[in-house]
Scaffold this active site. Structure first.
Site, PDB file in Angstrom:
ATOM      1  N   TYR A  88       1.193   5.811  -0.406  1.00 15.10           N
ATOM      2  CA  TYR A  88       0.851   7.055   0.288  1.00 15.10           C
ATOM      3  C   TYR A  88       1.038   8.170  -0.742  1.00 15.10           C
ATOM      4  O   TYR A  88       1.926   8.995  -0.636  1.00 15.10           O
ATOM      5  CB  TYR A  88       1.830   7.189   1.462  1.00 15.10           C
ATOM      6  CG  TYR A  88       1.619   8.307   2.455  1.00 15.10           C
ATOM      7  CD1 TYR A  88       0.402   8.501   3.084  1.00 15.10           C
ATOM      8  CD2 TYR A  88       2.677   9.135   2.819  1.00 15.10           C
ATOM      9  CE1 TYR A  88       0.246   9.495   4.034  1.00 15.10           C
ATOM     10  CE2 TYR A  88       2.538  10.124   3.769  1.00 15.10           C
ATOM     11  CZ  TYR A  88       1.316  10.312   4.377  1.00 15.10           C
ATOM     12  OH  TYR A  88       1.168  11.291   5.326  1.00 15.10           O
TER      13      TYR A  88
ATOM     14  N   ASP B  75       0.847  -1.191   0.000  1.00 17.87           N
ATOM     15  CA  ASP B  75       0.000   0.000   0.000  1.00 17.87           C
ATOM     16  C   ASP B  75       0.882   1.240   0.000  1.00 17.87           C
ATOM     17  O   ASP B  75       1.923   1.285   0.674  1.00 17.87           O
ATOM     18  CB  ASP B  75      -0.926   0.003   1.211  1.00 17.87           C
ATOM     19  CG  ASP B  75      -2.127   0.907   1.014  1.00 17.87           C
ATOM     20  OD1 ASP B  75      -2.503   1.145  -0.150  1.00 17.87           O
ATOM     21  OD2 ASP B  75      -2.696   1.378   2.011  1.00 17.87           O
TER      22      ASP B  75
ATOM     23  N   THR C 296      -8.528  -5.663   4.734  1.00 21.44           N
ATOM     24  CA  THR C 296      -8.525  -4.763   3.591  1.00 21.44           C
ATOM     25  C   THR C 296      -9.612  -5.258   2.645  1.00 21.44           C
ATOM     26  O   THR C 296      -9.602  -6.424   2.245  1.00 21.44           O
ATOM     27  CB  THR C 296      -7.176  -4.767   2.861  1.00 21.44           C
ATOM     28  OG1 THR C 296      -6.137  -4.399   3.780  1.00 21.44           O
ATOM     29  CG2 THR C 296      -7.181  -3.805   1.688  1.00 21.44           C
TER      30      THR C 296
ATOM     31  N   GLN D 156      -2.420   2.211  15.367  1.00 18.40           N
ATOM     32  CA  GLN D 156      -1.379   2.659  14.435  1.00 18.40           C
ATOM     33  C   GLN D 156      -0.482   3.721  15.065  1.00 18.40           C
ATOM     34  O   GLN D 156       0.747   3.685  14.917  1.00 18.40           O
ATOM     35  CB  GLN D 156      -2.043   3.212  13.168  1.00 18.40           C
ATOM     36  CG  GLN D 156      -1.077   3.699  12.099  1.00 18.40           C
ATOM     37  CD  GLN D 156      -1.814   4.281  10.889  1.00 18.40           C
ATOM     38  OE1 GLN D 156      -3.040   4.268  10.823  1.00 18.40           O
ATOM     39  NE2 GLN D 156      -1.062   4.795   9.938  1.00 18.40           N
TER      40      GLN D 156
ATOM     41  N   ASP E 182      -8.829   0.529   2.756  1.00 15.54           N
ATOM     42  CA  ASP E 182      -7.757   0.154   3.684  1.00 15.54           C
ATOM     43  C   ASP E 182      -8.191   0.550   5.096  1.00 15.54           C
ATOM     44  O   ASP E 182      -7.818   1.603   5.608  1.00 15.54           O
ATOM     45  CB  ASP E 182      -6.462   0.870   3.278  1.00 15.54           C
ATOM     46  CG  ASP E 182      -5.289   0.524   4.173  1.00 15.54           C
ATOM     47  OD1 ASP E 182      -5.281  -0.602   4.710  1.00 15.54           O
ATOM     48  OD2 ASP E 182      -4.393   1.368   4.328  1.00 15.54           O
TER      49      ASP E 182
ATOM     50  N   THR F 110      -4.558   6.556   0.371  1.00 15.66           N
ATOM     51  CA  THR F 110      -5.788   7.333   0.513  1.00 15.66           C
ATOM     52  C   THR F 110      -5.906   8.385  -0.577  1.00 15.66           C
ATOM     53  O   THR F 110      -4.965   9.136  -0.833  1.00 15.66           O
ATOM     54  CB  THR F 110      -5.825   8.021   1.882  1.00 15.66           C
ATOM     55  OG1 THR F 110      -5.631   7.036   2.897  1.00 15.66           O
ATOM     56  CG2 THR F 110      -7.154   8.714   2.111  1.00 15.66           C
TER      57      THR F 110
ATOM     58  N   GLU G 120      -9.209  12.739   8.194  1.00 15.12           N
ATOM     59  CA  GLU G 120      -9.167  14.069   7.582  1.00 15.12           C
ATOM     60  C   GLU G 120     -10.525  14.767   7.645  1.00 15.12           C
ATOM     61  O   GLU G 120     -10.599  15.974   7.904  1.00 15.12           O
ATOM     62  CB  GLU G 120      -8.733  13.954   6.122  1.00 15.12           C
ATOM     63  CG  GLU G 120      -7.335  13.401   5.916  1.00 15.12           C
ATOM     64  CD  GLU G 120      -7.130  13.020   4.464  1.00 15.12           C
ATOM     65  OE1 GLU G 120      -6.718  13.891   3.685  1.00 15.12           O
ATOM     66  OE2 GLU G 120      -7.411  11.857   4.109  1.00 15.12           O
TER      67      GLU G 120
ATOM     68  N   ARG H  74      -6.675   3.787  13.955  1.00 19.96           N
ATOM     69  CA  ARG H  74      -5.760   4.919  14.123  1.00 19.96           C
ATOM     70  C   ARG H  74      -5.069   4.923  15.483  1.00 19.96           C
ATOM     71  O   ARG H  74      -3.901   5.347  15.592  1.00 19.96           O
ATOM     72  CB  ARG H  74      -6.519   6.234  13.940  1.00 19.96           C
ATOM     73  CG  ARG H  74      -7.151   6.419  12.573  1.00 19.96           C
ATOM     74  CD  ARG H  74      -6.124   6.426  11.460  1.00 19.96           C
ATOM     75  NE  ARG H  74      -6.750   6.735  10.173  1.00 19.96           N
ATOM     76  CZ  ARG H  74      -6.132   6.645   9.010  1.00 19.96           C
ATOM     77  NH1 ARG H  74      -4.868   6.232   8.963  1.00 19.96           N
ATOM     78  NH2 ARG H  74      -6.752   6.946   7.892  1.00 19.96           N
TER      79      ARG H  74
ATOM     80  N   GLU I 122     -10.042   4.191   4.541  1.00 21.46           N
ATOM     81  CA  GLU I 122      -9.238   4.925   3.563  1.00 21.46           C
ATOM     82  C   GLU I 122      -9.738   4.550   2.182  1.00 21.46           C
ATOM     83  O   GLU I 122      -9.694   3.376   1.787  1.00 21.46           O
ATOM     84  CB  GLU I 122      -7.743   4.614   3.717  1.00 21.46           C
ATOM     85  CG  GLU I 122      -7.149   5.161   5.000  1.00 21.46           C
ATOM     86  CD  GLU I 122      -5.635   5.036   5.066  1.00 21.46           C
ATOM     87  OE1 GLU I 122      -5.053   4.371   4.182  1.00 21.46           O
ATOM     88  OE2 GLU I 122      -5.042   5.604   6.002  1.00 21.46           O
TER      89      GLU I 122
ATOM     90  N   GLU J 256      -9.401   4.065  -1.491  1.00 22.87           N
ATOM     91  CA  GLU J 256      -8.243   3.841  -2.343  1.00 22.87           C
ATOM     92  C   GLU J 256      -8.639   3.114  -3.629  1.00 22.87           C
ATOM     93  O   GLU J 256      -9.769   2.631  -3.772  1.00 22.87           O
ATOM     94  CB  GLU J 256      -7.185   3.004  -1.608  1.00 22.87           C
ATOM     95  CG  GLU J 256      -6.702   3.614  -0.306  1.00 22.87           C
ATOM     96  CD  GLU J 256      -5.450   2.936   0.225  1.00 22.87           C
ATOM     97  OE1 GLU J 256      -4.754   2.253  -0.562  1.00 22.87           O
ATOM     98  OE2 GLU J 256      -5.180   3.087   1.438  1.00 22.87           O
TER      99      GLU J 256
ATOM    100  N   HIS K 155      -3.663  14.332   0.875  1.00 23.56           N
ATOM    101  CA  HIS K 155      -3.750  13.505   2.088  1.00 23.56           C
ATOM    102  C   HIS K 155      -2.495  13.646   2.934  1.00 23.56           C
ATOM    103  O   HIS K 155      -2.573  13.831   4.161  1.00 23.56           O
ATOM    104  CB  HIS K 155      -3.959  12.046   1.684  1.00 23.56           C
ATOM    105  CG  HIS K 155      -3.917  11.088   2.831  1.00 23.56           C
ATOM    106  ND1 HIS K 155      -4.869  11.066   3.830  1.00 23.56           N
ATOM    107  CD2 HIS K 155      -3.018  10.112   3.144  1.00 23.56           C
ATOM    108  CE1 HIS K 155      -4.578  10.116   4.705  1.00 23.56           C
ATOM    109  NE2 HIS K 155      -3.455   9.517   4.315  1.00 23.56           N
TER     110      HIS K 155
ATOM    111  N   LYS L 231      -3.269  -1.862  10.519  1.00 25.26           N
ATOM    112  CA  LYS L 231      -3.711  -1.983   9.125  1.00 25.26           C
ATOM    113  C   LYS L 231      -4.013  -3.413   8.700  1.00 25.26           C
ATOM    114  O   LYS L 231      -4.779  -3.636   7.762  1.00 25.26           O
ATOM    115  CB  LYS L 231      -2.612  -1.432   8.203  1.00 25.26           C
ATOM    116  CG  LYS L 231      -2.296   0.030   8.378  1.00 25.26           C
ATOM    117  CD  LYS L 231      -3.274   0.885   7.625  1.00 25.26           C
ATOM    118  CE  LYS L 231      -2.790   2.314   7.525  1.00 25.26           C
ATOM    119  NZ  LYS L 231      -3.694   3.156   6.715  1.00 25.26           N
TER     120      LYS L 231
END
Length: 404
Positions: free
Chosen positions: A119, A117, A249, A232, A225, A338, A352, A229, A191, A193, A124, A245
Protein backbone atom coordinates in the site's frame (compact mmCIF):
# COMPACT_ATOMS: atom_id res chain seq x y z
CA UNK A 1 8.83 -8.90 -41.02
CA UNK A 2 11.63 -11.34 -40.07
CA UNK A 3 12.23 -11.45 -36.31
CA UNK A 4 15.77 -10.05 -36.54
CA UNK A 5 14.55 -6.97 -38.38
CA UNK A 6 12.87 -5.23 -35.45
CA UNK A 7 12.04 -1.61 -36.34
CA UNK A 8 14.26 0.97 -34.69
CA UNK A 9 12.60 2.22 -31.52
CA UNK A 10 10.43 -0.87 -31.00
CA UNK A 11 9.79 -1.04 -27.22
CA UNK A 12 10.46 -4.79 -27.38
CA UNK A 13 13.75 -4.50 -29.21
CA UNK A 14 17.05 -6.15 -28.19
CA UNK A 15 17.48 -3.60 -25.38
CA UNK A 16 14.51 -5.19 -23.59
CA UNK A 17 14.22 -9.00 -24.04
CA UNK A 18 11.60 -9.89 -21.38
CA UNK A 19 11.15 -13.53 -20.38
CA UNK A 20 8.03 -15.66 -20.55
CA UNK A 21 6.83 -19.22 -20.97
CA UNK A 22 4.99 -20.29 -24.11
CA UNK A 23 3.71 -23.22 -26.13
CA UNK A 24 4.53 -23.21 -29.85
CA UNK A 25 1.67 -23.47 -32.37
CA UNK A 26 0.07 -26.88 -32.30
CA UNK A 27 1.91 -28.02 -29.17
CA UNK A 28 1.07 -28.29 -25.49
CA UNK A 29 4.74 -28.36 -24.46
CA UNK A 30 5.89 -25.35 -22.47
CA UNK A 31 9.29 -23.72 -22.73
CA UNK A 32 11.04 -20.47 -21.82
CA UNK A 33 10.70 -17.76 -24.44
CA UNK A 34 12.15 -14.30 -24.93
CA UNK A 35 10.20 -11.60 -26.72
CA UNK A 36 11.74 -9.64 -29.60
CA UNK A 37 9.35 -7.32 -31.38
CA UNK A 38 6.27 -9.33 -32.33
CA UNK A 39 8.08 -12.69 -32.17
CA UNK A 40 9.05 -15.11 -29.40
CA UNK A 41 12.42 -16.87 -29.39
CA UNK A 42 12.55 -20.45 -28.09
CA UNK A 43 15.39 -19.65 -25.69
CA UNK A 44 16.10 -23.24 -24.72
CA UNK A 45 16.34 -24.39 -28.33
CA UNK A 46 18.63 -21.47 -29.15
CA UNK A 47 20.85 -22.27 -26.17
CA UNK A 48 21.19 -25.91 -27.30
CA UNK A 49 21.85 -24.93 -30.91
CA UNK A 50 24.61 -22.52 -29.92
CA UNK A 51 26.16 -24.72 -27.23
CA UNK A 52 25.36 -22.40 -24.32
CA UNK A 53 26.31 -23.57 -20.82
CA UNK A 54 22.97 -22.12 -19.67
CA UNK A 55 20.83 -24.42 -21.82
CA UNK A 56 19.77 -26.32 -18.71
CA UNK A 57 18.23 -23.13 -17.28
CA UNK A 58 16.37 -22.16 -20.45
CA UNK A 59 15.10 -25.47 -21.79
CA UNK A 60 12.50 -25.67 -19.04
CA UNK A 61 8.71 -25.33 -18.77
CA UNK A 62 9.06 -22.55 -16.18
CA UNK A 63 11.36 -19.66 -15.32
CA UNK A 64 12.00 -21.13 -11.85
CA UNK A 65 15.49 -22.58 -12.49
CA UNK A 66 16.68 -19.34 -14.09
CA UNK A 67 15.21 -17.28 -11.24
CA UNK A 68 17.03 -19.41 -8.67
CA UNK A 69 20.38 -19.27 -10.52
CA UNK A 70 21.27 -15.82 -9.21
CA UNK A 71 22.49 -12.48 -10.42
CA UNK A 72 25.66 -13.62 -12.19
CA UNK A 73 23.70 -16.15 -14.25
CA UNK A 74 20.99 -13.57 -14.97
CA UNK A 75 23.58 -11.18 -16.39
CA UNK A 76 25.41 -13.88 -18.37
CA UNK A 77 22.20 -15.21 -19.93
CA UNK A 78 21.07 -11.70 -20.84
CA UNK A 79 24.39 -10.95 -22.56
CA UNK A 80 24.19 -14.22 -24.48
CA UNK A 81 20.59 -13.60 -25.58
CA UNK A 82 21.48 -10.10 -26.75
CA UNK A 83 24.25 -11.54 -28.89
CA UNK A 84 22.05 -14.29 -30.29
CA UNK A 85 19.47 -11.80 -31.58
CA UNK A 86 21.85 -9.09 -32.79
CA UNK A 87 25.05 -10.71 -34.13
CA UNK A 88 24.64 -11.55 -37.84
CA UNK A 89 26.73 -14.71 -37.49
CA UNK A 90 23.97 -16.26 -35.34
CA UNK A 91 21.12 -15.37 -37.65
CA UNK A 92 21.01 -18.57 -39.70
CA UNK A 93 20.93 -20.70 -36.53
CA UNK A 94 18.55 -18.62 -34.44
CA UNK A 95 16.01 -17.25 -36.90
CA UNK A 96 14.13 -20.58 -37.41
CA UNK A 97 13.64 -20.76 -33.63
CA UNK A 98 11.36 -17.70 -33.54
CA UNK A 99 7.56 -17.95 -33.48
CA UNK A 100 5.07 -15.18 -34.27
CA UNK A 101 3.70 -13.86 -30.98
CA UNK A 102 0.17 -14.05 -32.34
CA UNK A 103 0.46 -17.82 -32.88
CA UNK A 104 1.82 -18.99 -29.50
CA UNK A 105 0.05 -19.67 -26.22
CA UNK A 106 1.43 -17.74 -23.26
CA UNK A 107 1.40 -19.19 -19.74
CA UNK A 108 2.02 -18.04 -16.18
CA UNK A 109 5.81 -17.74 -16.43
CA UNK A 110 6.77 -19.01 -12.97
CA UNK A 111 5.26 -20.92 -10.07
CA UNK A 112 4.17 -18.33 -7.52
CA UNK A 113 5.52 -19.28 -4.10
CA UNK A 114 4.17 -16.58 -1.76
CA UNK A 115 2.25 -13.43 -2.64
CA UNK A 116 2.34 -10.18 -0.67
CA UNK A 117 0.72 -6.89 -1.62
CA UNK A 118 1.60 -3.42 -0.35
CA UNK A 119 0.00 0.00 0.00
CA UNK A 120 2.87 2.23 -1.09
CA UNK A 121 1.36 5.17 -2.99
CA UNK A 122 0.86 8.24 -0.81
CA UNK A 123 -1.62 9.66 -3.34
CA UNK A 124 -3.71 6.48 -3.21
CA UNK A 125 -3.54 6.24 0.58
CA UNK A 126 -4.58 9.87 1.01
CA UNK A 127 -7.47 9.49 -1.43
CA UNK A 128 -8.74 6.45 0.44
CA UNK A 129 -8.32 8.27 3.76
CA UNK A 130 -10.27 11.28 2.56
CA UNK A 131 -13.08 9.03 1.32
CA UNK A 132 -13.47 6.83 4.37
CA UNK A 133 -12.03 8.93 7.23
CA UNK A 134 -13.11 12.47 6.28
CA UNK A 135 -13.07 13.68 9.87
CA UNK A 136 -9.62 12.35 10.74
CA UNK A 137 -6.93 15.00 11.38
CA UNK A 138 -4.68 13.30 8.79
CA UNK A 139 -5.84 11.26 5.81
CA UNK A 140 -2.93 8.86 6.39
CA UNK A 141 -2.91 6.32 9.20
CA UNK A 142 -0.29 7.05 11.93
CA UNK A 143 2.04 4.25 10.77
CA UNK A 144 1.97 5.00 7.04
CA UNK A 145 5.13 7.16 6.83
CA UNK A 146 7.08 4.77 9.06
CA UNK A 147 6.68 1.41 7.31
CA UNK A 148 5.35 -0.11 4.07
CA UNK A 149 1.90 -1.44 4.97
CA UNK A 150 1.01 -4.75 3.34
CA UNK A 151 -1.02 -7.93 3.55
CA UNK A 152 -0.35 -11.57 2.69
CA UNK A 153 -2.37 -12.69 -0.33
CA UNK A 154 -3.19 -15.99 -2.02
CA UNK A 155 -0.57 -17.28 -4.44
CA UNK A 156 -2.81 -20.00 -5.89
CA UNK A 157 -5.12 -17.48 -7.57
CA UNK A 158 -2.43 -15.50 -9.39
CA UNK A 159 -3.22 -15.93 -13.09
CA UNK A 160 -1.64 -14.93 -16.38
CA UNK A 161 -2.93 -12.09 -18.53
CA UNK A 162 -5.89 -13.10 -20.66
CA UNK A 163 -7.49 -15.28 -18.00
CA UNK A 164 -11.15 -14.44 -17.40
CA UNK A 165 -12.02 -12.96 -14.01
CA UNK A 166 -15.09 -14.60 -12.49
CA UNK A 167 -17.07 -12.07 -10.49
CA UNK A 168 -16.62 -13.08 -6.85
CA UNK A 169 -19.42 -13.71 -4.40
CA UNK A 170 -19.33 -13.04 -0.70
CA UNK A 171 -20.93 -11.26 2.21
CA UNK A 172 -21.63 -7.57 1.93
CA UNK A 173 -23.46 -5.14 4.15
CA UNK A 174 -24.58 -1.63 3.32
CA UNK A 175 -24.47 0.98 6.13
CA UNK A 176 -28.26 1.19 6.04
CA UNK A 177 -28.79 -2.56 6.39
CA UNK A 178 -29.15 -4.43 9.69
CA UNK A 179 -27.52 -7.66 8.53
CA UNK A 180 -25.24 -8.83 5.73
CA UNK A 181 -26.43 -10.53 2.57
CA UNK A 182 -24.64 -13.01 0.33
CA UNK A 183 -24.25 -12.68 -3.42
CA UNK A 184 -22.05 -11.53 -6.29
CA UNK A 185 -20.00 -8.40 -5.66
CA UNK A 186 -21.62 -5.26 -7.06
CA UNK A 187 -18.53 -3.08 -6.53
CA UNK A 188 -15.84 -4.95 -8.47
CA UNK A 189 -12.72 -2.86 -8.97
CA UNK A 190 -9.18 -2.96 -10.34
CA UNK A 191 -5.87 -1.82 -8.90
CA UNK A 192 -3.06 -0.89 -11.28
CA UNK A 193 0.14 -2.22 -9.75
CA UNK A 194 3.66 -3.43 -10.45
CA UNK A 195 4.75 -6.88 -9.26
CA UNK A 196 8.31 -7.81 -8.28
CA UNK A 197 9.53 -11.37 -8.80
CA UNK A 198 11.99 -12.94 -6.35
CA UNK A 199 14.65 -15.25 -7.73
CA UNK A 200 17.19 -16.10 -5.04
CA UNK A 201 15.76 -17.35 -1.71
CA UNK A 202 16.96 -16.21 1.71
CA UNK A 203 17.62 -18.00 4.96
CA UNK A 204 14.89 -18.19 7.60
CA UNK A 205 15.70 -15.81 10.43
CA UNK A 206 17.99 -13.53 8.37
CA UNK A 207 16.53 -10.23 7.11
CA UNK A 208 17.42 -9.03 3.61
CA UNK A 209 18.97 -5.53 3.75
CA UNK A 210 18.23 -2.77 1.25
CA UNK A 211 21.62 -3.25 -0.38
CA UNK A 212 20.81 -6.87 -1.31
CA UNK A 213 17.63 -6.08 -3.26
CA UNK A 214 19.15 -6.71 -6.69
CA UNK A 215 20.74 -9.97 -5.52
CA UNK A 216 17.30 -11.41 -4.81
CA UNK A 217 14.81 -9.73 -7.18
CA UNK A 218 14.99 -10.85 -10.80
CA UNK A 219 12.53 -8.51 -12.47
CA UNK A 220 9.10 -6.98 -12.55
CA UNK A 221 5.75 -7.25 -14.30
CA UNK A 222 2.45 -5.45 -14.42
CA UNK A 223 -0.14 -6.65 -11.92
CA UNK A 224 -3.88 -6.09 -11.51
CA UNK A 225 -5.08 -6.66 -7.95
CA UNK A 226 -8.79 -7.16 -8.65
CA UNK A 227 -10.84 -6.08 -5.63
CA UNK A 228 -14.41 -6.64 -4.48
CA UNK A 229 -14.88 -3.38 -2.59
CA UNK A 230 -18.20 -4.31 -0.97
CA UNK A 231 -16.88 -7.66 0.31
CA UNK A 232 -13.67 -5.96 1.45
CA UNK A 233 -15.48 -3.21 3.34
CA UNK A 234 -17.48 -5.69 5.45
CA UNK A 235 -14.68 -8.17 6.19
CA UNK A 236 -11.49 -6.15 6.66
CA UNK A 237 -11.87 -5.14 10.33
CA UNK A 238 -9.76 -6.11 12.22
CA UNK A 239 -7.41 -8.33 10.18
CA UNK A 240 -7.45 -6.69 6.75
CA UNK A 241 -8.16 -7.93 3.19
CA UNK A 242 -9.30 -11.52 2.69
CA UNK A 243 -12.00 -12.72 0.27
CA UNK A 244 -12.33 -9.28 -1.29
CA UNK A 245 -8.84 -9.73 -2.76
CA UNK A 246 -8.04 -13.44 -2.92
CA UNK A 247 -10.27 -14.50 -5.82
CA UNK A 248 -7.94 -13.39 -8.67
CA UNK A 249 -4.72 -11.46 -9.21
CA UNK A 250 -3.63 -11.02 -12.84
CA UNK A 251 -0.02 -10.63 -13.98
CA UNK A 252 1.63 -10.08 -17.32
CA UNK A 253 2.99 -13.05 -19.26
CA UNK A 254 6.32 -11.20 -19.57
CA UNK A 255 8.85 -10.57 -16.79
CA UNK A 256 11.14 -7.64 -17.52
CA UNK A 257 14.58 -8.16 -15.93
CA UNK A 258 15.81 -5.33 -13.73
CA UNK A 259 18.91 -5.12 -15.93
CA UNK A 260 16.69 -3.82 -18.77
CA UNK A 261 15.53 -0.90 -16.61
CA UNK A 262 18.78 0.84 -15.66
CA UNK A 263 17.80 4.09 -17.42
CA UNK A 264 14.41 4.07 -15.67
CA UNK A 265 15.80 4.26 -12.16
CA UNK A 266 14.90 7.42 -10.24
CA UNK A 267 14.98 8.69 -6.69
CA UNK A 268 11.73 8.19 -4.75
CA UNK A 269 9.74 11.18 -3.43
CA UNK A 270 11.33 13.21 -0.65
CA UNK A 271 10.97 11.57 2.76
CA UNK A 272 9.01 13.62 5.27
CA UNK A 273 9.76 11.44 8.32
CA UNK A 274 12.97 9.95 9.67
CA UNK A 275 13.15 6.25 8.85
CA UNK A 276 14.44 3.45 11.01
CA UNK A 277 17.87 2.23 9.86
CA UNK A 278 16.68 -0.89 8.01
CA UNK A 279 14.42 1.30 5.80
CA UNK A 280 16.69 4.34 5.48
CA UNK A 281 17.73 4.48 1.82
CA UNK A 282 19.35 7.91 1.88
CA UNK A 283 22.74 6.42 1.00
CA UNK A 284 21.51 3.64 -1.30
CA UNK A 285 21.34 3.71 -5.10
CA UNK A 286 18.09 5.21 -6.49
CA UNK A 287 15.30 2.82 -5.60
CA UNK A 288 12.40 4.17 -7.64
CA UNK A 289 11.45 3.28 -11.22
CA UNK A 290 10.02 5.65 -13.82
CA UNK A 291 7.27 3.44 -15.24
CA UNK A 292 4.40 5.04 -17.19
CA UNK A 293 1.24 2.95 -16.80
CA UNK A 294 -1.94 3.19 -18.87
CA UNK A 295 -5.29 1.81 -17.68
CA UNK A 296 -7.87 1.05 -20.38
CA UNK A 297 -11.47 -0.03 -19.87
CA UNK A 298 -13.08 -1.61 -22.94
CA UNK A 299 -10.39 0.01 -25.09
CA UNK A 300 -10.85 3.50 -23.63
CA UNK A 301 -7.98 5.03 -21.66
CA UNK A 302 -9.23 6.07 -18.21
CA UNK A 303 -6.00 6.68 -16.31
CA UNK A 304 -2.22 7.01 -16.63
CA UNK A 305 -0.66 6.40 -13.20
CA UNK A 306 3.06 7.26 -12.79
CA UNK A 307 5.05 4.68 -10.80
CA UNK A 308 7.79 7.24 -10.05
CA UNK A 309 5.51 8.81 -7.42
CA UNK A 310 5.48 5.70 -5.19
CA UNK A 311 6.65 6.64 -1.69
CA UNK A 312 7.96 3.21 -0.68
CA UNK A 313 10.41 1.50 -3.03
CA UNK A 314 10.59 -2.18 -3.95
CA UNK A 315 13.85 -2.47 -2.01
CA UNK A 316 12.22 -1.06 1.13
CA UNK A 317 9.28 -3.40 0.71
CA UNK A 318 11.61 -6.40 0.44
CA UNK A 319 13.56 -5.27 3.51
CA UNK A 320 10.36 -4.82 5.50
CA UNK A 321 8.74 -8.13 4.55
CA UNK A 322 11.90 -9.97 5.70
CA UNK A 323 12.92 -7.84 8.70
CA UNK A 324 11.18 -10.19 11.12
CA UNK A 325 13.18 -13.12 9.74
CA UNK A 326 10.63 -14.29 7.18
CA UNK A 327 12.46 -16.13 4.41
CA UNK A 328 12.19 -15.62 0.66
CA UNK A 329 11.48 -18.42 -1.79
CA UNK A 330 12.14 -18.59 -5.51
CA UNK A 331 8.98 -17.38 -7.19
CA UNK A 332 7.82 -15.08 -4.41
CA UNK A 333 5.76 -12.23 -5.85
CA UNK A 334 5.03 -8.94 -4.15
CA UNK A 335 2.83 -6.16 -5.47
CA UNK A 336 3.56 -2.46 -5.14
CA UNK A 337 0.05 -1.54 -4.15
CA UNK A 338 -2.20 0.71 -6.24
CA UNK A 339 -0.23 3.23 -8.29
CA UNK A 340 -1.85 6.66 -8.20
CA UNK A 341 -0.51 10.08 -9.12
CA UNK A 342 -1.50 13.51 -7.82
CA UNK A 343 -4.11 14.32 -10.49
CA UNK A 344 -7.53 12.81 -11.17
CA UNK A 345 -6.33 11.37 -14.50
CA UNK A 346 -3.56 9.46 -12.68
CA UNK A 347 -5.61 7.42 -10.23
CA UNK A 348 -5.05 3.66 -10.36
CA UNK A 349 -8.45 2.31 -9.24
CA UNK A 350 -12.11 2.90 -10.05
CA UNK A 351 -12.64 3.56 -6.35
CA UNK A 352 -10.58 6.73 -6.75
CA UNK A 353 -11.50 7.57 -10.36
CA UNK A 354 -15.21 7.64 -9.44
CA UNK A 355 -14.65 8.76 -5.84
CA UNK A 356 -16.32 5.66 -4.39
CA UNK A 357 -19.03 5.68 -7.07
CA UNK A 358 -20.07 9.29 -6.58
CA UNK A 359 -18.70 10.53 -9.92
CA UNK A 360 -19.27 7.95 -12.70
CA UNK A 361 -16.84 7.74 -15.59
CA UNK A 362 -18.39 8.88 -18.86
CA UNK A 363 -17.25 6.35 -21.50
CA UNK A 364 -18.36 5.90 -25.12
CA UNK A 365 -20.05 2.63 -24.14
CA UNK A 366 -21.80 4.04 -21.08
CA UNK A 367 -21.18 5.21 -17.55
CA UNK A 368 -19.09 3.22 -15.10
CA UNK A 369 -18.69 3.38 -11.36
CA UNK A 370 -17.48 -0.19 -10.85
CA UNK A 371 -17.01 -3.05 -13.32
CA UNK A 372 -19.85 -4.74 -15.18
CA UNK A 373 -19.88 -8.27 -16.60
CA UNK A 374 -18.17 -8.28 -19.99
CA UNK A 375 -15.88 -5.36 -19.19
CA UNK A 376 -12.26 -5.78 -20.30
CA UNK A 377 -9.49 -4.05 -18.36
CA UNK A 378 -5.99 -3.72 -19.79
CA UNK A 379 -2.88 -2.38 -18.07
CA UNK A 380 0.09 -1.47 -20.25
CA UNK A 381 3.28 0.44 -19.51
CA UNK A 382 6.66 1.60 -20.72
CA UNK A 383 9.85 2.92 -19.18
CA UNK A 384 12.70 5.09 -20.49
CA UNK A 385 15.44 3.03 -22.08
CA UNK A 386 18.85 3.60 -23.65
CA UNK A 387 19.25 6.44 -26.16
CA UNK A 388 15.67 7.55 -25.73
CA UNK A 389 14.15 4.19 -26.72
CA UNK A 390 11.22 2.95 -24.67
CA UNK A 391 11.24 -0.32 -22.76
CA UNK A 392 7.84 -1.97 -23.14
CA UNK A 393 6.31 -3.88 -20.26
CA UNK A 394 4.00 -6.76 -21.19
CA UNK A 395 0.36 -5.81 -20.81
CA UNK A 396 -2.05 -7.52 -18.45
CA UNK A 397 -5.67 -7.98 -19.54
CA UNK A 398 -8.71 -9.52 -17.88
CA UNK A 399 -12.37 -9.83 -18.86
CA UNK A 400 -15.06 -9.92 -16.18
CA UNK A 401 -17.47 -12.86 -16.49
CA UNK A 402 -20.60 -13.49 -14.39
CA UNK A 403 -20.39 -15.09 -10.96
CA UNK A 404 -20.44 -18.87 -10.87
Amino acid sequence: MPPFDVPEGDPFGPHNLPYGVFSPPGSSERTVGVRLGDHVLDAGAAAHALGSPYASLLARPTLGPLLAAGRTAWSDVRRALTAWVTVPAHRETVEPLFHPLSEVTLHLPFEVADYVDFYASENHARNVGRMFRPDAPDSLTPNWKHLPIGYHGRSGTVVVSGTDVVRPSGQRKAPTEDAPVFGPSVRLDIEAEVGFVVGVPSELGRPVPLSDFRDHVFGLCLLNDWSARDVQAWEYVPLGPFLGKSFTTSVSAWITPLDALEEARVAPPERTHDLLPYLDDAHEEPGGYDLRITVSLNGHVVSEPPFSTMYWTAAQQLAHLTVNGASLRTGDLYGSGTVSGPTERERGSLLELTWNGRDPLELPDGKRTFLEDGDVVTLSAWAPGPDGVRVGLGEVTGRVVPAA
